[in-house]
Design a protein around this motif. Sequence first.
Motif, PDB file in Angstrom:
ATOM      1  N   LEU A  39      48.261   1.304 -26.793  1.00  0.00           N
ATOM      2  CA  LEU A  39      46.824   2.387 -26.539  1.00  0.00           C
ATOM      3  C   LEU A  39      45.719   1.550 -27.487  1.00  0.00           C
ATOM      4  CD1 LEU A  39      48.714   6.199 -26.751  1.00  0.00           C
ATOM      5  CD2 LEU A  39      48.028   4.925 -25.315  1.00  0.00           C
ATOM      6  N   GLY A  40      44.427   1.783 -26.989  1.00  0.00           N
ATOM      7  CA  GLY A  40      43.465   1.248 -27.669  1.00  0.00           C
ATOM      8  C   GLY A  40      42.508   2.584 -28.192  1.00  0.00           C
ATOM      9  N   PHE A  41      41.392   2.099 -28.791  1.00  0.00           N
ATOM     10  CA  PHE A  41      40.374   2.859 -28.896  1.00  0.00           C
ATOM     11  C   PHE A  41      39.078   1.602 -29.113  1.00  0.00           C
ATOM     12  CE2 PHE A  41      42.782   5.899 -32.222  1.00  0.00           C
ATOM     13  CZ  PHE A  41      42.109   7.010 -31.023  1.00  0.00           C
ATOM     14  N   LEU A  42      37.789   2.263 -28.050  1.00  0.00           N
ATOM     15  CA  LEU A  42      37.112   0.397 -28.276  1.00  0.00           C
ATOM     16  C   LEU A  42      36.280   0.534 -29.449  1.00  0.00           C
ATOM     17  CD1 LEU A  42      35.949   1.124 -24.659  1.00  0.00           C
ATOM     18  CD2 LEU A  42      37.433  -1.180 -25.746  1.00  0.00           C
ATOM     19  N   GLN A  43      35.838  -0.483 -30.501  1.00  0.00           N
ATOM     20  CA  GLN A  43      35.170  -0.495 -31.809  1.00  0.00           C
ATOM     21  C   GLN A  43      33.770  -0.444 -30.908  1.00  0.00           C
ATOM     22  OE1 GLN A  43      35.991  -3.662 -34.339  1.00  0.00           O
ATOM     23  NE2 GLN A  43      33.846  -4.995 -34.500  1.00  0.00           N
ATOM     24  N   LYS A  44      32.994   0.434 -31.501  1.00  0.00           N
ATOM     25  CA  LYS A  44      31.018   0.330 -31.419  1.00  0.00           C
ATOM     26  C   LYS A  44      30.658  -1.162 -31.253  1.00  0.00           C
ATOM     27  CE  LYS A  44      30.556   4.407 -33.999  1.00  0.00           C
ATOM     28  NZ  LYS A  44      30.057   4.997 -34.992  1.00  0.00           N
ATOM     29  N   VAL A  45      30.822  -1.964 -31.697  1.00  0.00           N
ATOM     30  CA  VAL A  45      30.038  -2.871 -31.451  1.00  0.00           C
ATOM     31  C   VAL A  45      30.952  -4.060 -31.467  1.00  0.00           C
ATOM     32  CG1 VAL A  45      28.340  -5.162 -32.490  1.00  0.00           C
ATOM     33  CG2 VAL A  45      27.961  -2.478 -32.779  1.00  0.00           C
ATOM     34  N   ALA A  46      31.414  -5.267 -30.539  1.00  0.00           N
ATOM     35  CA  ALA A  46      32.006  -6.501 -29.970  1.00  0.00           C
ATOM     36  C   ALA A  46      31.966  -7.292 -31.603  1.00  0.00           C
ATOM     37  CB  ALA A  46      32.398  -6.906 -29.063  1.00  0.00           C
ATOM     38  N   LEU A  47      33.644  -7.629 -31.605  1.00  0.00           N
ATOM     39  CA  LEU A  47      33.138  -8.656 -32.723  1.00  0.00           C
ATOM     40  C   LEU A  47      32.161 -10.188 -31.916  1.00  0.00           C
ATOM     41  CD1 LEU A  47      36.950  -8.728 -34.554  1.00  0.00           C
ATOM     42  CD2 LEU A  47      34.570  -7.535 -35.232  1.00  0.00           C
ATOM     43  N   PRO A  48      31.671 -10.798 -33.453  1.00  0.00           N
ATOM     44  CA  PRO A  48      31.379 -12.258 -32.975  1.00  0.00           C
ATOM     45  C   PRO A  48      31.731 -13.319 -32.021  1.00  0.00           C
ATOM     46  CG  PRO A  48      30.520 -11.593 -34.843  1.00  0.00           C
ATOM     47  CD  PRO A  48      31.277 -10.799 -35.135  1.00  0.00           C
ATOM     48  N   GLY A  49      33.142 -13.422 -32.743  1.00  0.00           N
ATOM     49  CA  GLY A  49      34.218 -14.674 -32.119  1.00  0.00           C
ATOM     50  C   GLY A  49      34.733 -13.972 -30.488  1.00  0.00           C
ATOM     51  N   CYS A  50      34.230 -13.073 -30.597  1.00  0.00           N
ATOM     52  CA  CYS A  50      34.853 -12.884 -29.039  1.00  0.00           C
ATOM     53  C   CYS A  50      34.465 -13.647 -27.154  1.00  0.00           C
ATOM     54  CB  CYS A  50      34.263 -10.426 -28.374  1.00  0.00           C
ATOM     55  SG  CYS A  50      35.122  -9.538 -29.826  1.00  0.00           S
ATOM     56  N   ILE A  51      33.015 -13.601 -27.570  1.00  0.00           N
ATOM     57  CA  ILE A  51      32.885 -14.278 -26.544  1.00  0.00           C
ATOM     58  C   ILE A  51      34.194 -16.135 -26.507  1.00  0.00           C
ATOM     59  CG2 ILE A  51      30.755 -15.936 -25.726  1.00  0.00           C
ATOM     60  CD1 ILE A  51      28.931 -13.825 -25.970  1.00  0.00           C
ATOM     61  N   LYS A  52      33.609 -16.372 -27.522  1.00  0.00           N
ATOM     62  CA  LYS A  52      34.700 -17.372 -27.807  1.00  0.00           C
ATOM     63  C   LYS A  52      36.478 -17.664 -27.706  1.00  0.00           C
ATOM     64  CE  LYS A  52      35.876 -21.306 -30.456  1.00  0.00           C
ATOM     65  NZ  LYS A  52      35.126 -22.085 -32.298  1.00  0.00           N
ATOM     66  N   GLU A  53      37.186 -16.243 -27.684  1.00  0.00           N
ATOM     67  CA  GLU A  53      37.977 -15.640 -27.586  1.00  0.00           C
ATOM     68  C   GLU A  53      38.425 -15.079 -26.157  1.00  0.00           C
ATOM     69  OE1 GLU A  53      41.551 -14.774 -27.438  1.00  0.00           O
ATOM     70  OE2 GLU A  53      40.740 -15.746 -28.999  1.00  0.00           O
ATOM     71  N   LEU A  54      37.181 -15.290 -25.155  1.00  0.00           N
ATOM     72  CA  LEU A  54      37.268 -14.468 -23.395  1.00  0.00           C
ATOM     73  C   LEU A  54      37.488 -15.952 -23.482  1.00  0.00           C
ATOM     74  CD1 LEU A  54      35.535 -11.346 -23.867  1.00  0.00           C
ATOM     75  CD2 LEU A  54      37.651 -11.597 -23.421  1.00  0.00           C
ATOM     76  N   GLN A  55      36.895 -16.983 -23.396  1.00  0.00           N
ATOM     77  CA  GLN A  55      36.216 -18.340 -22.485  1.00  0.00           C
ATOM     78  C   GLN A  55      37.946 -19.144 -23.043  1.00  0.00           C
ATOM     79  OE1 GLN A  55      32.542 -19.492 -25.088  1.00  0.00           O
ATOM     80  NE2 GLN A  55      31.645 -19.532 -22.598  1.00  0.00           N
ATOM     81  N   GLY A  56      38.044 -18.606 -23.566  1.00  0.00           N
ATOM     82  CA  GLY A  56      39.725 -19.271 -24.345  1.00  0.00           C
ATOM     83  C   GLY A  56      40.456 -19.059 -23.534  1.00  0.00           C
ATOM     84  N   LEU A  57      40.699 -17.691 -22.999  1.00  0.00           N
ATOM     85  CA  LEU A  57      41.489 -17.013 -22.135  1.00  0.00           C
ATOM     86  C   LEU A  57      40.830 -17.037 -20.315  1.00  0.00           C
ATOM     87  CD1 LEU A  57      42.376 -13.094 -24.015  1.00  0.00           C
ATOM     88  CD2 LEU A  57      43.679 -15.003 -24.172  1.00  0.00           C
ATOM     89  N   GLY A  58      40.184 -17.850 -20.631  1.00  0.00           N
ATOM     90  CA  GLY A  58      39.297 -18.324 -19.166  1.00  0.00           C
ATOM     91  C   GLY A  58      38.979 -17.107 -18.693  1.00  0.00           C
ATOM     92  N   PHE A  59      38.332 -16.255 -19.263  1.00  0.00           N
ATOM     93  CA  PHE A  59      36.703 -15.468 -18.791  1.00  0.00           C
ATOM     94  C   PHE A  59      35.675 -16.863 -18.801  1.00  0.00           C
ATOM     95  CE2 PHE A  59      40.431 -12.645 -20.301  1.00  0.00           C
ATOM     96  CZ  PHE A  59      40.052 -12.377 -18.359  1.00  0.00           C
ATOM     97  N   LEU A  60      35.261 -16.004 -17.626  1.00  0.00           N
ATOM     98  CA  LEU A  60      33.774 -16.313 -18.200  1.00  0.00           C
ATOM     99  C   LEU A  60      32.747 -15.689 -18.673  1.00  0.00           C
ATOM    100  CD1 LEU A  60      33.303 -17.641 -14.624  1.00  0.00           C
ATOM    101  CD2 LEU A  60      33.564 -19.243 -16.709  1.00  0.00           C
ATOM    102  N   PRO A  61      31.383 -16.242 -19.550  1.00  0.00           N
ATOM    103  CA  PRO A  61      30.712 -15.322 -20.119  1.00  0.00           C
ATOM    104  C   PRO A  61      29.726 -14.322 -19.318  1.00  0.00           C
ATOM    105  CG  PRO A  61      29.841 -17.673 -20.856  1.00  0.00           C
ATOM    106  CD  PRO A  61      31.501 -17.055 -19.740  1.00  0.00           C
ATOM    107  N   LEU A  62      29.322 -13.209 -19.497  1.00  0.00           N
ATOM    108  CA  LEU A  62      29.071 -12.253 -18.391  1.00  0.00           C
ATOM    109  C   LEU A  62      27.125 -11.810 -18.229  1.00  0.00           C
ATOM    110  CD1 LEU A  62      31.601  -9.305 -18.566  1.00  0.00           C
ATOM    111  CD2 LEU A  62      31.287 -10.905 -16.982  1.00  0.00           C
ATOM    112  N   ASP A  63      26.594 -13.154 -19.338  1.00  0.00           N
ATOM    113  CA  ASP A  63      25.193 -12.949 -19.742  1.00  0.00           C
ATOM    114  C   ASP A  63      24.477 -13.637 -18.650  1.00  0.00           C
ATOM    115  OD1 ASP A  63      25.742 -14.339 -22.369  1.00  0.00           O
ATOM    116  OD2 ASP A  63      26.112 -15.476 -20.358  1.00  0.00           O
TER     117      ASP A  63
END
Length: 182
Positions: free
Chosen positions: A158-182
């Motif tokens: 179960l999880g809570f959401l952090q108010k602001v995403a960490l700066p390293g999240c974009i790189k982490e998501l790209q490493g998982l194969g997700f494209l940036p949403l911007d």
Amino acid sequence: MAKNVAATALFMAAAAILCFSSLASATARGSISAPTSAPASAPASNDILYVEGRVYCDTCRVQFETKLTEYMEGASVRLECRNRTTDKITYTFEDLTDSNGIYHIPVEGDHEEEICEVRLLKSSRDDCSETTTGRRVGRVLITKNVGVATPIRYANSLGFLQKVALPGCIKELQGLGFLPLD
């Protein structure tokens, strides 16, 4: 042929005696013990099952665990079991997570015919306290009648959401194969 049958019978008897004496010797030394699968702090009882799960802070705000996920100590959860037809609550228990974000909830009796869910109650962090529909409740089957040998029943994280995403999240998501949403 009679000699072969007698030799085989003698061999099997010797093997049985050897096995029995090894078992007796090991038991006397205390090297054979029943496996313990319940949490160390839990009382031993055949009528108790344990619900175990984890609470995390979703530091990337993606509603799933990543390498940047932080597990939350001191978050509170509640287990509730209720009757399927009347919706009457039959069992409830609240717990806090340990330093690894894990909770261990003892459950008395069998709840096979009931709906049991673990629910987030309160975050232990001000910066990570927002809940989402998909990660605030986890259903768990609490019965011995499911073919599981251990007394532990696992619930989804179960999880809570952090108010602001960490700066390293974009790189982490790209490493998982997700494209940036911007």
